[in-house]
Design an enzyme around this catalytic site. Structure first.
Site, short mmCIF file in Angstrom:
data_model
loop_
_atom_site.label_atom_id
_atom_site.label_comp_id
_atom_site.label_asym_id
_atom_site.label_seq_id
_atom_site.Cartn_x
_atom_site.Cartn_y
_atom_site.Cartn_z
N ASP A 210 -0.45 -0.33 -8.91
CA ASP A 210 -0.06 1.07 -9.18
C ASP A 210 1.46 1.16 -9.29
OD1 ASP A 210 -0.61 0.64 -6.07
OD2 ASP A 210 1.13 1.94 -6.29
N ASP A 212 3.31 3.27 -7.45
CA ASP A 212 3.69 4.08 -6.30
C ASP A 212 3.78 5.53 -6.76
OD1 ASP A 212 4.10 3.79 -3.46
OD2 ASP A 212 6.16 4.41 -3.77
N1 LIG Z 1 2.10 1.92 -3.65
C1 LIG Z 1 1.83 1.12 -2.62
N2 LIG Z 1 2.54 1.23 -1.47
C2 LIG Z 1 2.28 0.41 -0.42
N3 LIG Z 1 1.33 -0.52 -0.43
C3 LIG Z 1 0.59 -0.65 -1.53
N4 LIG Z 1 -0.41 -1.48 -1.84
C4 LIG Z 1 -0.82 -1.21 -3.09
N5 LIG Z 1 -0.08 -0.21 -3.63
C5 LIG Z 1 0.81 0.16 -2.68
#
Ligand SMILES: Nc1ncnc2[nH]cnc12
Ligand SMILES: CSC[C@H]1O[C@H](OP(=O)(O)O)[C@H](O)[C@@H]1O
Length: 290
Positions: A210, A212
């Protein structure tokens, strides 16, 4: 030359690996408590392998409660020489897209609720983590990823946050814009620091799930989206792992970067002042030095 034994710590979405000859789940006891789960051992292409699901089968341990010290001790105790972490991560870079992998070479440690060292009162040690990952092992992971046809980025800074909640928008922007982090996850610290204390080569493969919450086109982190991407990533991660033994080989020369000698000048406590109880707990991690 010593015998290579490759440990893989599987993150979210990776709870086993296939294709091991003589595969067996082995329970390992440590002076630091129980590891996350039993360890799957066997050989692949004639090289000894050990797989440990970081969160346990069934995803039992949260990022804050993963028994990091027990995990690293257990891997050292059964003779592992190299540790590869395979983790789900968010991305702070447009060009590091979901589905891509990053061979992490730096960390920013923002975790605060975890035991971070095997050492302490009665045996004080200071190892260097200026270069927290092993370049030799990282290069093998990079080659394995390229051979598997994975889009992979060579180098990146992993921000380790405490979790379990994801970051606020302000944090996400700060990590990306001011701190220069490339990816974010919740588990590679203190794991990488403990691997260095245990004189194990450590490499981290970040599998991006992703963007974030900073990305204007993607909105906030959505765990259902993460899980969808995770499934595809996990299959690619397994493919990468299957290629590692052939690249690393069954015999191993000393680490050219000194990971396997990290404790050489690190222990400060004089022999007569050391705590026997702590020394006993350090039998696997620091046995070479004691
Ligand atoms: N955006 C994110 N922040 C922290 N850990 C994650 N693991 C997968 N995506 C994450
Ligand atoms: C599944 S989203 C959050 C979760 O996934 C990552 O775990 P791991 O590093 O073990 O793959 C991340 O660090 C969080 O713990």
């Amino acid at each position: 030359m010593t015998a290579t034994k490759i440990a893989v710590i599987g993150g979210s979405g990776i709870y086993d690996i296939d294709g091991l000859q003589g595969a067996e789940w082995v329970t390992v006891k440590t002076p630091w408590g129980a590891p996350s789960d039993a360890i799957l051992t066997g050989t692949l292409d004639g090289v000894e392998m050990a797989f440990l699901p970081r969160h346990g089968r069934g995803h039992v341990h949260s990022p804050s409660t993963v028994p990091y010290r027990a995990n690293i001790d257990a891997l050292k105790r059964i003779g592992c020489t190299d540790v590869i972490s395979v983790s789900a991560c968010g991305s702070f870079r447009d060009e590091m897209a979901p589905g891509d992998f990053v061979i992490v070479d730096q960390f920013i440690d923002r975790t605060f609720a975890r035991e971070k060292s095997f050492f302490g009162t009665g045996c004080v040690a200071h190892v260097s983590v200026a270069h927290p990952t092993c370049p030799r092992l990282g290069a093998a992971c990079l080659e394995a990823a390229r051979d598997a046809g994975i889009t992979v980025h060579d180098g990146g800074t992993y921000l380790a946050m405490e979790g379990p909640q994801f970051s606020t928008l302000a944090e996400s922007r700060m990590y990306r814009e001011s701190w220069g982090a490339d990816v974010i996850g919740m588990t590679n610290m203190p794991e990488a620091k403990l691997a260095r204390e245990a004189e194990l080569c450590y490499a981290s493969v970040a599998m991006i799930t992703d963007y974030d919450s900073w990305h204007p086109d993607h909105g906030e982190v959505d765990v259902t989206e993460i899980i969808k991407t995770l499934m595809g990533n996990a299959e690619k991660g397994r493919d990468l792992v299957r290629r590692l033994p052939a690249l690393l080989g069954a015999d191993r020369a000393p680490c050219p970067h000194g990971c396997d000698r990290a404790l050489e000048y690190a222990i400060l406590t004089q022999e007569g002042a050391r705590d026997p109880a702590l020394m006993a707990k350090l039998d696997a991690v620091a046995g070479r030095m004691l």
